[in-house]
Design a protein around this motif. Structure first.
Motif, PDB file in Angstrom:
ATOM      1  N   GLY A 193      43.133  32.643  50.369  1.00 55.96           N
ATOM      2  CA  GLY A 193      42.158  32.481  49.712  1.00 55.96           C
ATOM      3  C   GLY A 193      41.923  33.144  48.148  1.00 55.96           C
ATOM      4  N   GLN A 194      42.706  34.064  47.947  1.00 54.12           N
ATOM      5  CA  GLN A 194      42.667  34.814  46.706  1.00 54.12           C
ATOM      6  C   GLN A 194      42.952  33.782  45.708  1.00 54.12           C
ATOM      7  OE1 GLN A 194      44.568  38.776  46.154  1.00 54.12           O
ATOM      8  NE2 GLN A 194      44.230  39.336  48.502  1.00 54.12           N
ATOM      9  N   ALA A 195      42.372  34.187  44.513  1.00 55.86           N
ATOM     10  CA  ALA A 195      42.678  33.523  43.150  1.00 55.86           C
ATOM     11  C   ALA A 195      44.107  33.486  42.935  1.00 55.86           C
ATOM     12  CB  ALA A 195      41.720  34.081  42.011  1.00 55.86           C
ATOM     13  N   GLN A 196      44.551  32.191  42.327  1.00 57.69           N
ATOM     14  CA  GLN A 196      45.835  32.270  41.761  1.00 57.69           C
ATOM     15  C   GLN A 196      46.051  33.111  40.493  1.00 57.69           C
ATOM     16  OE1 GLN A 196      48.098  28.851  41.056  1.00 57.69           O
ATOM     17  NE2 GLN A 196      46.982  27.664  42.650  1.00 57.69           N
ATOM     18  N   PHE A 197      45.149  33.101  39.582  1.00 60.69           N
ATOM     19  CA  PHE A 197      45.036  33.684  38.257  1.00 60.69           C
ATOM     20  C   PHE A 197      44.014  34.716  38.171  1.00 60.69           C
ATOM     21  CE2 PHE A 197      44.040  34.160  33.828  1.00 60.69           C
ATOM     22  CZ  PHE A 197      45.192  34.494  33.338  1.00 60.69           C
ATOM     23  N   VAL A 198      44.609  36.027  37.938  1.00 65.28           N
ATOM     24  CA  VAL A 198      43.457  37.121  37.954  1.00 65.28           C
ATOM     25  C   VAL A 198      43.987  37.883  36.788  1.00 65.28           C
ATOM     26  CG1 VAL A 198      43.237  37.458  40.176  1.00 65.28           C
ATOM     27  CG2 VAL A 198      45.097  38.640  39.357  1.00 65.28           C
ATOM     28  N   ALA A 199      43.216  38.479  35.988  1.00 65.24           N
ATOM     29  CA  ALA A 199      43.291  39.407  34.729  1.00 65.24           C
ATOM     30  C   ALA A 199      44.267  40.513  35.155  1.00 65.24           C
ATOM     31  CB  ALA A 199      42.032  39.664  34.335  1.00 65.24           C
ATOM     32  N   THR A 200      44.337  40.896  35.955  1.00 61.41           N
ATOM     33  CA  THR A 200      45.136  42.141  36.463  1.00 61.41           C
ATOM     34  C   THR A 200      45.861  41.864  37.455  1.00 61.41           C
ATOM     35  OG1 THR A 200      43.914  43.588  34.970  1.00 61.41           O
ATOM     36  CG2 THR A 200      45.421  44.646  36.318  1.00 61.41           C
ATOM     37  N   PRO A 201      47.258  42.071  37.860  1.00 63.01           N
ATOM     38  CA  PRO A 201      47.916  41.965  39.233  1.00 63.01           C
ATOM     39  C   PRO A 201      47.194  42.753  40.158  1.00 63.01           C
ATOM     40  CG  PRO A 201      49.345  42.172  37.488  1.00 63.01           C
ATOM     41  CD  PRO A 201      48.026  42.299  36.792  1.00 63.01           C
ATOM     42  N   VAL A 202      47.322  42.379  41.430  1.00 60.22           N
ATOM     43  CA  VAL A 202      46.691  43.584  42.539  1.00 60.22           C
ATOM     44  C   VAL A 202      47.374  44.566  42.398  1.00 60.22           C
ATOM     45  CG1 VAL A 202      46.617  43.880  44.741  1.00 60.22           C
ATOM     46  CG2 VAL A 202      46.408  41.511  44.055  1.00 60.22           C
ATOM     47  N   ARG A 239      27.480  46.848  40.568  1.00 59.94           N
ATOM     48  CA  ARG A 239      27.802  45.833  39.875  1.00 59.94           C
ATOM     49  C   ARG A 239      28.850  45.905  38.745  1.00 59.94           C
ATOM     50  NH1 ARG A 239      22.655  43.203  36.558  1.00 59.94           N
ATOM     51  NH2 ARG A 239      21.966  43.023  38.655  1.00 59.94           N
ATOM     52  N   HIS A 240      29.312  47.108  38.239  1.00 60.97           N
ATOM     53  CA  HIS A 240      30.220  47.281  37.443  1.00 60.97           C
ATOM     54  C   HIS A 240      31.651  47.179  38.420  1.00 60.97           C
ATOM     55  CE1 HIS A 240      32.375  48.100  33.650  1.00 60.97           C
ATOM     56  NE2 HIS A 240      32.920  49.095  34.195  1.00 60.97           N
ATOM     57  N   LEU A 241      31.660  47.775  39.417  1.00 60.21           N
ATOM     58  CA  LEU A 241      32.587  47.787  40.055  1.00 60.21           C
ATOM     59  C   LEU A 241      33.025  46.309  40.470  1.00 60.21           C
ATOM     60  CD1 LEU A 241      34.647  49.225  42.238  1.00 60.21           C
ATOM     61  CD2 LEU A 241      32.963  48.837  43.912  1.00 60.21           C
ATOM     62  N   GLY A 242      32.067  45.492  41.115  1.00 60.80           N
ATOM     63  CA  GLY A 242      32.276  44.045  41.438  1.00 60.80           C
ATOM     64  C   GLY A 242      32.883  43.357  40.260  1.00 60.80           C
ATOM     65  N   ARG A 243      32.546  43.596  39.124  1.00 59.62           N
ATOM     66  CA  ARG A 243      33.142  42.665  38.234  1.00 59.62           C
ATOM     67  C   ARG A 243      34.519  43.032  37.905  1.00 59.62           C
ATOM     68  NH1 ARG A 243      28.267  43.682  35.258  1.00 59.62           N
ATOM     69  NH2 ARG A 243      29.332  45.270  33.867  1.00 59.62           N
ATOM     70  N   HIS A 244      34.790  44.348  37.930  1.00 61.15           N
ATOM     71  CA  HIS A 244      36.210  44.640  37.500  1.00 61.15           C
ATOM     72  C   HIS A 244      37.113  44.593  39.081  1.00 61.15           C
ATOM     73  CE1 HIS A 244      35.829  46.347  33.548  1.00 61.15           C
ATOM     74  NE2 HIS A 244      34.679  46.544  33.890  1.00 61.15           N
ATOM     75  N   PHE A 245      36.633  44.703  39.913  1.00 55.77           N
ATOM     76  CA  PHE A 245      37.267  44.579  41.134  1.00 55.77           C
ATOM     77  C   PHE A 245      38.014  43.004  41.152  1.00 55.77           C
ATOM     78  CE2 PHE A 245      38.610  44.524  45.425  1.00 55.77           C
ATOM     79  CZ  PHE A 245      38.831  45.857  45.977  1.00 55.77           C
ATOM     80  N   ARG A 246      36.928  42.161  41.258  1.00 58.16           N
ATOM     81  CA  ARG A 246      37.431  40.565  41.232  1.00 58.16           C
ATOM     82  C   ARG A 246      38.244  40.379  40.113  1.00 58.16           C
ATOM     83  NH1 ARG A 246      36.235  35.847  43.400  1.00 58.16           N
ATOM     84  NH2 ARG A 246      34.577  36.598  44.562  1.00 58.16           N
ATOM     85  N   ALA A 248      40.608  42.459  38.572  1.00 61.71           N
ATOM     86  CA  ALA A 248      41.813  43.068  39.086  1.00 61.71           C
ATOM     87  C   ALA A 248      42.436  42.672  40.169  1.00 61.71           C
ATOM     88  CB  ALA A 248      41.620  44.663  39.284  1.00 61.71           C
ATOM     89  N   THR A 249      41.786  41.952  41.282  1.00 62.95           N
ATOM     90  CA  THR A 249      42.474  41.629  42.487  1.00 62.95           C
ATOM     91  C   THR A 249      42.204  40.055  42.846  1.00 62.95           C
ATOM     92  OG1 THR A 249      40.286  42.053  43.930  1.00 62.95           O
ATOM     93  CG2 THR A 249      41.875  44.084  43.421  1.00 62.95           C
ATOM     94  N   GLY A 250      41.028  39.395  42.109  1.00 64.55           N
ATOM     95  CA  GLY A 250      41.141  38.056  42.459  1.00 64.55           C
ATOM     96  C   GLY A 250      40.170  37.911  43.754  1.00 64.55           C
ATOM     97  N   THR A 251      39.635  38.997  44.393  1.00 62.90           N
ATOM     98  CA  THR A 251      38.582  38.785  45.413  1.00 62.90           C
ATOM     99  C   THR A 251      37.686  39.894  45.267  1.00 62.90           C
ATOM    100  OG1 THR A 251      38.924  38.544  47.930  1.00 62.90           O
ATOM    101  CG2 THR A 251      39.671  40.403  46.872  1.00 62.90           C
ATOM    102  N   THR A 252      36.739  39.866  46.019  1.00 59.73           N
ATOM    103  CA  THR A 252      35.491  40.599  46.191  1.00 59.73           C
ATOM    104  C   THR A 252      36.138  42.091  47.020  1.00 59.73           C
ATOM    105  OG1 THR A 252      34.506  39.927  47.942  1.00 59.73           O
ATOM    106  CG2 THR A 252      33.909  38.882  46.058  1.00 59.73           C
ATOM    107  N   ALA A 253      35.171  43.205  46.564  1.00 62.52           N
ATOM    108  CA  ALA A 253      35.470  44.548  47.025  1.00 62.52           C
ATOM    109  C   ALA A 253      35.277  44.305  48.825  1.00 62.52           C
ATOM    110  CB  ALA A 253      34.610  45.707  46.701  1.00 62.52           C
ATOM    111  N   LEU A 254      34.254  43.556  49.210  1.00 68.99           N
ATOM    112  CA  LEU A 254      33.831  43.484  50.541  1.00 68.99           C
ATOM    113  C   LEU A 254      34.774  42.679  51.228  1.00 68.99           C
ATOM    114  CD1 LEU A 254      31.468  44.246  52.340  1.00 68.99           C
ATOM    115  CD2 LEU A 254      30.228  41.918  51.984  1.00 68.99           C
ATOM    116  N   GLN A 255      35.202  41.661  50.584  1.00 71.77           N
ATOM    117  CA  GLN A 255      36.344  40.850  51.288  1.00 71.77           C
ATOM    118  C   GLN A 255      37.547  41.434  51.300  1.00 71.77           C
ATOM    119  OE1 GLN A 255      35.817  37.870  52.725  1.00 71.77           O
ATOM    120  NE2 GLN A 255      37.798  38.302  53.715  1.00 71.77           N
ATOM    121  N   TRP A 256      37.879  42.108  50.414  1.00 71.31           N
ATOM    122  CA  TRP A 256      39.260  42.935  50.552  1.00 71.31           C
ATOM    123  C   TRP A 256      39.031  44.171  51.798  1.00 71.31           C
ATOM    124  CZ3 TRP A 256      40.395  48.279  50.192  1.00 71.31           C
ATOM    125  CH2 TRP A 256      41.827  48.493  50.021  1.00 71.31           C
ATOM    126  N   LEU A 257      37.895  44.656  51.731  1.00 69.99           N
ATOM    127  CA  LEU A 257      37.845  45.764  52.825  1.00 69.99           C
ATOM    128  C   LEU A 257      37.865  45.075  54.164  1.00 69.99           C
ATOM    129  CD1 LEU A 257      34.737  48.007  51.864  1.00 69.99           C
ATOM    130  CD2 LEU A 257      37.052  48.693  52.523  1.00 69.99           C
TER     131      LEU A 257
END
Length: 314
Positions: A193-202, A239-246, A248-257
């Motif tokens: 379910g992660q995004a295909q295209f993200v600004a920065t690779p995982v 809020r800043h982490l949330g924006r940059h986390f998505r 960079a990784t294409g998912t939210t910090a909570l979902q990644w955890l």
């Protein structure tokens, strides 16, 4: 022994073909089950990417005797795929094979009617074309891969690797899939379910965004980490982490955890005799009830059933 047949024809993409061959042909030492028997199947000698001449191991009729059929990316998306390839892929699925497409191989599956009424994906550049040409397909351009059980589709290149590792994980468990990923020096798991295209690779190495943060969190999955904990560690607001986390990784910090906790639980269920309560504590999920709820929603079975399955195989 499970058989994997890679379906080839003129116009097949070399990268996805080589990826499937490399991943399914060599068993890691951690694989205690029988590994795959791999065959390259085509109607005759074919050219991949229009340059590399390939001599198949057998004809397309061999697909119907395979447990899994892999359809690599298809270069000639502006034309219909060869009828004999389409017919053979359809016949294999009707015979009970699990069929998976890599990248634009989804056009072959769609031509065979295997994606009608199903959610599917392909490379985001060609998702609109797939949807227009095959309106019965529910095309999702925003995910890495889609698992419909007996029919699976992936996006391009790296996402094709993710889908192949997902198949290994389904067949042999998380520990073996992680061993294959280590051998290939790729990330062991990216959820479909992660995004295909993200600004920065995982992040994978120290000089990429969030690499230190993710490594720190992964070493503390037994603790009840929150997004606020990650933000403090990163010296950011939540809020800043949330924006940059998505980004960079294409998912939210909570979902990644949560994903990391479930994958860790799979490893512990496969490799230890720890109780379900102990696994829940070791993965930061607290109680067996919480683990069961998230595990079943993510993996599709209970922790106990998952453990029984992989113990039976070993």
């Amino acid at each position: 022994m499970s058989t994997v047949a890679v379906a080839v024809a003129d116009g097949i993409l070399q990268f996805e073909l080589a990826l499937a061959y490399e991943l399914f042909s060599s068993a890691p030492p951690e694989a205690v089950d029988d590994w795959y028997e791999l065959a390259i199947c085509g109607a005759g000698p074919v050219r991949a990417d229009g340059r590399f001449l390939l001599e198949p191991d057998g004809g397309l009729d061999r697909l119907a005797r395979a447990d899994t059929v892999i359809v690599p990316g298809w270069a000639e998306i502006g034309t219909d795929p060869p009828a004999d390839l389409v017919d053979a892929v359809r016949a294999a699925h009707e015979a009970g094979a699990r069929v998976a497409s890599l990248c634009t191989g989804a056009f072959v599956l769609a031509a065979a009617g295997l994606l009608d009424g199903r959610r599917a994906t392909t490379h985001w550049l060609y998702a609109d074309l797939l949807a227009r040409r095959y309106p019965l397909v529910e095309v999702d351009p925003d995910v890495l891969y889609v698992d419909n059980g007996s029919v699976l589709t992936s996006a391009g290149k790296a996402a094709a690797m993710d889908l192949c590792l997902h198949l290994v994980r389904r067949d042999h468990g998380s520990a073996v899939a992680n061993a294959v990923a280590r051998r290939l020096v790729v990330a062991p798991h990216r959820a479909g379910g992660q995004a295909q295209f993200v600004a920065t690779p995982v992040p994978e190495v120290r000089d990429r965004p969030f690499s230190d943060l993710l490594a720190w969190a992964a070493a503390r999955l037994d603790q009840p980490l929150t997004v606020e904990d990650l933000a403090r560690r990163a010296n950011m607001s939540s809020r800043h982490l949330g924006r940059h986390f998505r980004s960079a990784t294409g998912t939210t910090a909570l979902q990644w955890l949560l994903t990391q906790r479930i994958r860790r639980a799979q490893e512990l269920l496969e490799t230890t005799d720890d109780s379900i309560d102990a696994v829940a504590r070791a993965t930061g999920l607290g109680t067996a009830t919480t683990l069961r709820r998230h595990f079943h929603r993510t993996v599709g079975v209970s922790p106990a059933a998952y453990r029984d399955t992989f113990r039976a195989r070993t």
